[in-house]
Design a protein around this motif. Structure first.
Motif, PDB file in Angstrom:
ATOM      1  N   LYS A 123       2.623   0.045  -3.274  1.00 26.01           N
ATOM      2  CA  LYS A 123       2.791   1.495  -3.408  1.00 26.01           C
ATOM      3  C   LYS A 123       2.754   1.911  -4.877  1.00 26.01           C
ATOM      4  O   LYS A 123       2.134   2.920  -5.233  1.00 26.01           O
ATOM      5  CB  LYS A 123       4.110   1.924  -2.781  1.00 26.01           C
ATOM      6  CG  LYS A 123       4.477   3.385  -3.007  1.00 26.01           C
ATOM      7  CD  LYS A 123       5.895   3.678  -2.550  1.00 26.01           C
ATOM      8  CE  LYS A 123       6.298   5.097  -2.858  1.00 26.01           C
ATOM      9  NZ  LYS A 123       6.317   5.387  -4.299  1.00 26.01           N
ATOM     10  N   TYR A 124       3.420   1.131  -5.753  1.00 29.16           N
ATOM     11  CA  TYR A 124       3.408   1.451  -7.180  1.00 29.16           C
ATOM     12  C   TYR A 124       1.986   1.461  -7.745  1.00 29.16           C
ATOM     13  O   TYR A 124       1.702   2.159  -8.720  1.00 29.16           O
ATOM     14  CB  TYR A 124       4.225   0.435  -7.971  1.00 29.16           C
ATOM     15  CG  TYR A 124       5.684   0.316  -7.611  1.00 29.16           C
ATOM     16  CD1 TYR A 124       6.389   1.344  -6.995  1.00 29.16           C
ATOM     17  CD2 TYR A 124       6.382  -0.858  -7.906  1.00 29.16           C
ATOM     18  CE1 TYR A 124       7.724   1.208  -6.675  1.00 29.16           C
ATOM     19  CE2 TYR A 124       7.724  -0.999  -7.597  1.00 29.16           C
ATOM     20  CZ  TYR A 124       8.392   0.025  -6.979  1.00 29.16           C
ATOM     21  OH  TYR A 124       9.718  -0.116  -6.675  1.00 29.16           O
ATOM     22  N   MET A 125       1.094   0.707  -7.132  1.00 30.15           N
ATOM     23  CA  MET A 125      -0.291   0.643  -7.584  1.00 30.15           C
ATOM     24  C   MET A 125      -1.126   1.762  -6.975  1.00 30.15           C
ATOM     25  O   MET A 125      -2.051   2.279  -7.607  1.00 30.15           O
ATOM     26  CB  MET A 125      -0.892  -0.720  -7.236  1.00 30.15           C
ATOM     27  CG  MET A 125      -0.131  -1.883  -7.856  1.00 30.15           C
ATOM     28  SD  MET A 125      -0.712  -3.501  -7.310  1.00 30.15           S
ATOM     29  CE  MET A 125      -2.180  -3.639  -8.320  1.00 30.15           C
ATOM     30  N   LEU A 126      -0.814   2.151  -5.749  1.00 34.01           N
ATOM     31  CA  LEU A 126      -1.567   3.209  -5.078  1.00 34.01           C
ATOM     32  C   LEU A 126      -1.176   4.600  -5.578  1.00 34.01           C
ATOM     33  O   LEU A 126      -2.010   5.515  -5.607  1.00 34.01           O
ATOM     34  CB  LEU A 126      -1.345   3.129  -3.567  1.00 34.01           C
ATOM     35  CG  LEU A 126      -1.848   1.865  -2.864  1.00 34.01           C
ATOM     36  CD1 LEU A 126      -1.501   1.921  -1.377  1.00 34.01           C
ATOM     37  CD2 LEU A 126      -3.347   1.678  -3.055  1.00 34.01           C
ATOM     38  N   ASP A 127       0.079   4.767  -5.988  1.00 35.27           N
ATOM     39  CA  ASP A 127       0.559   6.092  -6.396  1.00 35.27           C
ATOM     40  C   ASP A 127      -0.329   6.759  -7.448  1.00 35.27           C
ATOM     41  O   ASP A 127      -0.700   7.936  -7.286  1.00 35.27           O
ATOM     42  CB  ASP A 127       1.992   5.992  -6.921  1.00 35.27           C
ATOM     43  CG  ASP A 127       3.023   5.959  -5.809  1.00 35.27           C
ATOM     44  OD1 ASP A 127       2.674   6.265  -4.655  1.00 35.27           O
ATOM     45  OD2 ASP A 127       4.190   5.621  -6.090  1.00 35.27           O
ATOM     46  N   ILE A 155      -6.843   1.232   4.511  1.00 36.26           N
ATOM     47  CA  ILE A 155      -6.305  -0.053   4.975  1.00 36.26           C
ATOM     48  C   ILE A 155      -5.067  -0.431   4.191  1.00 36.26           C
ATOM     49  O   ILE A 155      -4.031  -0.828   4.764  1.00 36.26           O
ATOM     50  CB  ILE A 155      -7.394  -1.142   4.871  1.00 36.26           C
ATOM     51  CG1 ILE A 155      -8.478  -0.919   5.930  1.00 36.26           C
ATOM     52  CG2 ILE A 155      -6.789  -2.541   5.014  1.00 36.26           C
ATOM     53  CD1 ILE A 155      -9.741  -1.720   5.699  1.00 36.26           C
ATOM     54  N   MET A 156      -5.126  -0.329   2.857  1.00 35.04           N
ATOM     55  CA  MET A 156      -3.968  -0.736   2.045  1.00 35.04           C
ATOM     56  C   MET A 156      -2.769   0.174   2.267  1.00 35.04           C
ATOM     57  O   MET A 156      -1.622  -0.290   2.278  1.00 35.04           O
ATOM     58  CB  MET A 156      -4.357  -0.783   0.570  1.00 35.04           C
ATOM     59  CG  MET A 156      -5.293  -1.916   0.213  1.00 35.04           C
ATOM     60  SD  MET A 156      -5.504  -2.151  -1.578  1.00 35.04           S
ATOM     61  CE  MET A 156      -6.428  -0.682  -2.030  1.00 35.04           C
ATOM     62  N   THR A 157      -3.022   1.477   2.440  1.00 37.69           N
ATOM     63  CA  THR A 157      -1.909   2.407   2.640  1.00 37.69           C
ATOM     64  C   THR A 157      -1.189   2.104   3.946  1.00 37.69           C
ATOM     65  O   THR A 157       0.051   2.097   4.002  1.00 37.69           O
ATOM     66  CB  THR A 157      -2.421   3.856   2.633  1.00 37.69           C
ATOM     67  OG1 THR A 157      -3.104   4.117   1.402  1.00 37.69           O
ATOM     68  CG2 THR A 157      -1.270   4.837   2.766  1.00 37.69           C
ATOM     69  N   LEU A 158      -1.947   1.821   5.001  1.00 39.09           N
ATOM     70  CA  LEU A 158      -1.310   1.461   6.265  1.00 39.09           C
ATOM     71  C   LEU A 158      -0.604   0.113   6.164  1.00 39.09           C
ATOM     72  O   LEU A 158       0.505  -0.053   6.702  1.00 39.09           O
ATOM     73  CB  LEU A 158      -2.341   1.424   7.397  1.00 39.09           C
ATOM     74  CG  LEU A 158      -1.782   1.016   8.773  1.00 39.09           C
ATOM     75  CD1 LEU A 158      -0.660   1.946   9.217  1.00 39.09           C
ATOM     76  CD2 LEU A 158      -2.896   0.969   9.816  1.00 39.09           C
ATOM     77  N   ALA A 159      -1.202  -0.848   5.475  1.00 45.63           N
ATOM     78  CA  ALA A 159      -0.566  -2.161   5.317  1.00 45.63           C
ATOM     79  C   ALA A 159       0.802  -2.019   4.656  1.00 45.63           C
ATOM     80  O   ALA A 159       1.779  -2.656   5.071  1.00 45.63           O
ATOM     81  CB  ALA A 159      -1.461  -3.090   4.508  1.00 45.63           C
ATOM     82  N   PRO A 175      -3.100  -8.769  -0.736  1.00 46.07           N
ATOM     83  CA  PRO A 175      -2.303  -9.681   0.106  1.00 46.07           C
ATOM     84  C   PRO A 175      -1.129 -10.306  -0.638  1.00 46.07           C
ATOM     85  O   PRO A 175      -0.080 -10.570  -0.048  1.00 46.07           O
ATOM     86  CB  PRO A 175      -3.329 -10.736   0.532  1.00 46.07           C
ATOM     87  CG  PRO A 175      -4.631 -10.028   0.505  1.00 46.07           C
ATOM     88  CD  PRO A 175      -4.535  -9.109  -0.679  1.00 46.07           C
ATOM     89  N   MET A 176      -1.286 -10.524  -1.934  1.00 45.35           N
ATOM     90  CA  MET A 176      -0.190 -11.082  -2.724  1.00 45.35           C
ATOM     91  C   MET A 176       0.980 -10.104  -2.766  1.00 45.35           C
ATOM     92  O   MET A 176       2.144 -10.503  -2.617  1.00 45.35           O
ATOM     93  CB  MET A 176      -0.686 -11.407  -4.124  1.00 45.35           C
ATOM     94  CG  MET A 176       0.297 -12.206  -4.947  1.00 45.35           C
ATOM     95  SD  MET A 176      -0.416 -12.598  -6.560  1.00 45.35           S
ATOM     96  CE  MET A 176       0.857 -13.708  -7.193  1.00 45.35           C
ATOM     97  N   ALA A 177       0.686  -8.829  -2.973  1.00 43.53           N
ATOM     98  CA  ALA A 177       1.739  -7.817  -2.980  1.00 43.53           C
ATOM     99  C   ALA A 177       2.380  -7.695  -1.604  1.00 43.53           C
ATOM    100  O   ALA A 177       3.616  -7.588  -1.492  1.00 43.53           O
ATOM    101  CB  ALA A 177       1.169  -6.468  -3.422  1.00 43.53           C
ATOM    102  N   ILE A 178       1.564  -7.724  -0.566  1.00 41.68           N
ATOM    103  CA  ILE A 178       2.093  -7.613   0.793  1.00 41.68           C
ATOM    104  C   ILE A 178       3.067  -8.745   1.089  1.00 41.68           C
ATOM    105  O   ILE A 178       4.111  -8.555   1.714  1.00 41.68           O
ATOM    106  CB  ILE A 178       0.935  -7.604   1.816  1.00 41.68           C
ATOM    107  CG1 ILE A 178       0.175  -6.271   1.748  1.00 41.68           C
ATOM    108  CG2 ILE A 178       1.434  -7.862   3.239  1.00 41.68           C
ATOM    109  CD1 ILE A 178       1.003  -5.068   2.138  1.00 41.68           C
ATOM    110  N   TYR A 179       2.734  -9.940   0.617  1.00 41.52           N
ATOM    111  CA  TYR A 179       3.600 -11.101   0.848  1.00 41.52           C
ATOM    112  C   TYR A 179       4.867 -11.042  -0.007  1.00 41.52           C
ATOM    113  O   TYR A 179       5.966 -11.324   0.475  1.00 41.52           O
ATOM    114  CB  TYR A 179       2.814 -12.380   0.548  1.00 41.52           C
ATOM    115  CG  TYR A 179       3.670 -13.611   0.354  1.00 41.52           C
ATOM    116  CD1 TYR A 179       4.416 -14.154   1.405  1.00 41.52           C
ATOM    117  CD2 TYR A 179       3.729 -14.242  -0.892  1.00 41.52           C
ATOM    118  CE1 TYR A 179       5.204 -15.285   1.217  1.00 41.52           C
ATOM    119  CE2 TYR A 179       4.513 -15.378  -1.078  1.00 41.52           C
ATOM    120  CZ  TYR A 179       5.246 -15.897  -0.029  1.00 41.52           C
ATOM    121  OH  TYR A 179       6.028 -17.019  -0.223  1.00 41.52           O
ATOM    122  N   LEU A 180       4.736 -10.681  -1.282  1.00 47.56           N
ATOM    123  CA  LEU A 180       5.860 -10.789  -2.207  1.00 47.56           C
ATOM    124  C   LEU A 180       6.758  -9.561  -2.221  1.00 47.56           C
ATOM    125  O   LEU A 180       7.976  -9.674  -2.283  1.00 47.56           O
ATOM    126  CB  LEU A 180       5.340 -11.056  -3.619  1.00 47.56           C
ATOM    127  CG  LEU A 180       4.666 -12.406  -3.835  1.00 47.56           C
ATOM    128  CD1 LEU A 180       4.058 -12.481  -5.228  1.00 47.56           C
ATOM    129  CD2 LEU A 180       5.653 -13.546  -3.624  1.00 47.56           C
TER     130      LEU A 180
END
Length: 778
Positions: A481-485, A533-537, A470-475
């Motif tokens: 994406k850099y974390m999911l890659d 969930i995170m990829t769609l977010a 949620p912090m990444a989504i907000y900021l």
């Protein structure tokens, strides 16, 4: 010499004032917190801290070992300690106040009523600026002015010790002193977004065996040359081939001359062990402690006793260097500065210090082509350590301004979303959450790696990124994406031998070398749900449907696991693995079902309408059955159960948050309402238990529940967590796992300094949630 005595500043000699703490008194006060290896705190809680005073106690690394950092101020020939617990001096400055923001810790002090001091530690949080995010660096600015209206003769002293360079105190440290002349600028402009990658990865669902060979340590009398098999790595040649590392007396080199430039102490582990930790500290890299080389500055390296006594006795240092390189704990080498401020009156005199860690290879990573060393991202911007030091030191005015802007934004948004107590939570969480991250590779292909600090030490743990996200989504959603890659790249290359998602990319940070043998902690339902969930977010916030298309194959592979397992989960662990495995977990099942609906919307966004219709039908069918299986309506306060059929049980239904975050509207509204009404009935002194098996709770999940609760329940959650933080006896960095009755650590263990506190940003992440997650199939 080392003193382990912990003193309350309020009882130390002349220190009699009681400090005010704003917005609350944290269990540990962040000082230099920028990366997994730059993470130094002042312990405060009664489990071992001194109440939150900068003087009278050594600062510590997040894991608890001392990171020696000290300060004296000499006023009219009398010295007072303002930082640390050096046992040569027993007069202390009074700490009158402490205040923290998202990026700053600000201490106010008074020395014997003569001078006032303001010490500001700044560790910038820069989610949308790769240049300023790339290097672990932190500032300490010291302001001094007269307190009584008279002028005073003032000298300022500070040092760091070799304890920063390794957790192995028997390791040999080496050091140098120099002065930088000139003005360095970064080589590249800083992109704030990343284009969709063009690299393609092989299909193939399951793993193949690869071999990883650890990097052996080599003794380096000087800095080692930097080599890497990574084609993106930029070599950093610090000295021409064949040249010697400069050494010698103060008269031998023009660099020793005072006046102009930036002075620095460099200290490092003589035997560099890339990608190795001892007691969680890095065994490789170069630490720099820098300040402006002004007239009146003197320096010295040597034993803690000798260097500090030189200042205490004389008010200046000797401009000499101890070249007896030795073990960290052998006559504790320290690296000091003394700055003669002259006659100080009512005008403020400021002195800035910068601390930074320069590693060149950051992560050992198993990418699509196998194991490789990923460079630290700062090496794309600077060819040398000293160029980076120069830039960041001179960037203080800009960096501090950006930090203040960040502070103001987070505070304003937090107060609007949840009030002053909520602002206290988001501010305290910011540096800690970002302090678990390492920015690597190149600006055109950034990878951000996360350390699962304290709870496991794993790297890129999916279910720790999940509470952080949620912090990444907000900021800056692109940072997610850099974390999911790296997770997608590794698994799409076929290295992980299971159809469900991997738990992490490596047992021990910074080695993201995968689990090709499948021997890793398994949380299959948890991780599949988290990844979808995170990829769609991310894609919703950035409208990056191309990213969904790029990874559609493996996302579909994971959702098929959810279709098979989510409704009636077998006995498996969730992200709360410390609570043990359990069959038919209501909350875990909900995550899986939400993941199926999220995949339906991914399908709709990527031109797979048949898949979308299929998955949404399954999700809606499952949620109806889930409500019958997992909700106890036949009770005074209806609520969901811990697991199906266990009617007397309950727990925090934090996975409901994803339904709101994604705007799916899958879960019936009445489930939100009954949970919101139920939680207040089970609050203990410091919050509701995680579930009925124990009295402990998780702060991140409390805030996830708060974000989707009624106004009164939301406020109760927030106020209670803030009250706990202000009163807890815990003395390490913000734990997300604590006892709701005593406020202390659970008897089962300790979580400290974890990035999971990014979950405090749950309310703010919802501000950008879509009003409807449904996308018409294309």
């Amino acid at each position: 010499m080392r003193s382990f005595t912990k003193l309350l500043a309020a009882t130390a000699s002349v220190a009699t004032a009681q400090s005010i703490f704003k917005p609350l008194r944290p269990p540990a006060l962040p000082l230099a917190v920028r990366s997994p290896y730059m993470s130094t705190w002042q312990q405060a809680g009664s489990d071992g801290g001194n109440g939150g005073y900068l003087a009278g106690e050594w600062p510590t690394f997040w894991a608890g070992q001392i990171t020696g950092w000290s300060g004296f101020i000499r006023v009219d020939n009398v010295s007072y300690t303002w930082f640390g617990a050096a046992d040569q001096n027993n007069l202390y400055a009074d700490q009158t106040g402490y205040e923290y923001t998202s990026t700053k810790s600000i201490f106010t002090m008074n020395a014997a009523g003569l001078v006032d001091m303001t010490i500001t530690f700044t560790s910038p949080v820069v989610p949308d600026d790769l240049l300023r995010a790339s290097l672990p660096y932190s500032y300490m600015n010291v302001d001094v002015k007269s307190a009584d209206g008279h002028q005073h003769d003032v000298q300022l002293y500070t040092d760091i010790t070799a304890e920063w360079v390794s957790g192995d105190r028997s390791a040999t440290a080496q050091w140098d002193y120099d002065v930088i002349q000139g003005a360095a600028q970064p080589k590249l402009n800083t992109p704030t977004t990343t284009q969709a990658p063009t690299t393609t990865y092989p299909d193939g669902p399951f793993g193949t065996e690869t071999t990883y060979k650890g990097v052996d340590g080599v003794d380096h009398p000087f800095r080692p040359s930097q080599v890497s098999s990574n084609p993106h790595f930029r070599p950093t040649n610090f000295f021409p081939p064949g040249s010697a590392h400069p050494t010698g007396s103060a008269n031998e080199h023009h660099r020793r001359q005072a006046g102009g430039g930036i002075a620095y102490h460099e200290v490092y582990r003589q035997q560099q062990l890339n990608f190795s930790e001892t007691n969680q500290q890095a065994d490789w890299g170069y630490w720099y402690y820098a300040t402006s080389n002004v007239a009146g500055l003197t320096h010295q390296s040597g034993s803690d006793f000798n260097v500090r006594n030189q200042f205490l006795n004389n008010g200046v240092l000797a401009n000499t260097e101890d070249t007896n390189y030795r073990a960290i704990s052998d006559a504790y080498p320290v690296f000091g500065y003394a700055n003669s401020l002259g006659q100080v009156g009512t005008s403020t005199v400021s002195t800035l210090f910068q601390l930074s860690l320069h590693q060149h290879d950051c992560i050992q990573y198993e990418g699509a082509s196998g194991n490789q060393s990923l460079p630290c991202m700062w090496t794309s911007y600077f060819d040398t350590n000293t160029a980076a030091v120069d830039f960041y030191y001179n960037d203080y005015a800009k960096g501090s301004s950006l930090a203040s802007t960040f502070d103001d934004k987070v505070k304003s948004d937090s107060v609007a979303a949840g009030g002053d107590d909520y602002s206290a939570l988001t501010a305290l969480a910011a540096r800690q959450a970002f302090g678990a991250l390492e920015f690597t590779n190149t600006p055109d292909a950034p990878y951000v790696f996360l350390k699962e600090i304290s709870s496991d030490g794993n790297i890129q743990t999916v279910d720790v990124i999940f509470p952080f996200h949620p912090m990444a989504i907000y900021l800056n959603p692109t940072m997610l994406k850099y974390m999911l890659d790296p997770l997608f790249i590794n698994q799409e290359a076929g290295f992980w031998p299971y159809a469900f998602s991997i738990h992490d990319l490596g047992t021990s940070f910074p080695n993201a070398t995968g689990h090709n043998d499948g021997n890793a902690e398994q949380q299959p339902l948890e991780e599949c749900g988290d990844m979808i969930i995170m990829t769609l977010a991310y894609a919703q916030r950035t409208n990056d449907n191309a990213y969904l298309s790029q990874h559609y194959g493996i996302l579909k592979q994971w959702v098929e696991y959810l279709v098979e397992e989510a409704l009636i989960p077998d006995s498996q662990i969730s992200t709360d693995d410390f609570a043990g495995a359990l069959v038919n977990q209501t909350n875990l099942a909900l995550k899986g079902i939400i993941g199926i609906e999220a995949m339906a919307q991914i399908a709709n966004r990527t031109g797979h309408p048949d898949d979308g219709a299929n998955y949404t039908a399954i999700a809606h069918n499952y949620i109806c059955q889930w409500e019958k299986l997992g909700v106890n309506y036949n009770t005074t306060y209806p609520r969901t159960t811990l697991n199906y059929g266990n009617l007397t049980s309950h727990g925090l239904l934090y996975n409901l948050y994803a339904d709101a975050e994604l705007g799916l509207e899958l879960v019936p509204r009445n489930v939100y309402d009954i949970q919101s009404s139920f939680y207040p009935t089970v609050f203990n002194q410091y919050g509701p238990p995680l579930d009925t098996r124990h009295t402990y709770t998780k702060a991140d999940w409390e805030l996830w529940c708060a974000a989707i609760a009624s106004t009164s329940t939301k406020t109760q959650f927030i106020d209670t967590v803030a009250k706990w933080l202000n009163e807890t006896p815990t003395n390490f960095a913000f734990t997300d796992w604590y006892e709701t009755i005593t406020g202390d650590y659970p008897t089962a263990g300790m979580f400290i300094a974890r990035p999971a506190v990014g979950g405090m940003y749950s309310l703010l992440a919802l501000e950008g949630a879509p009003t409807s997650g449904y996308v018409t199939p294309s």
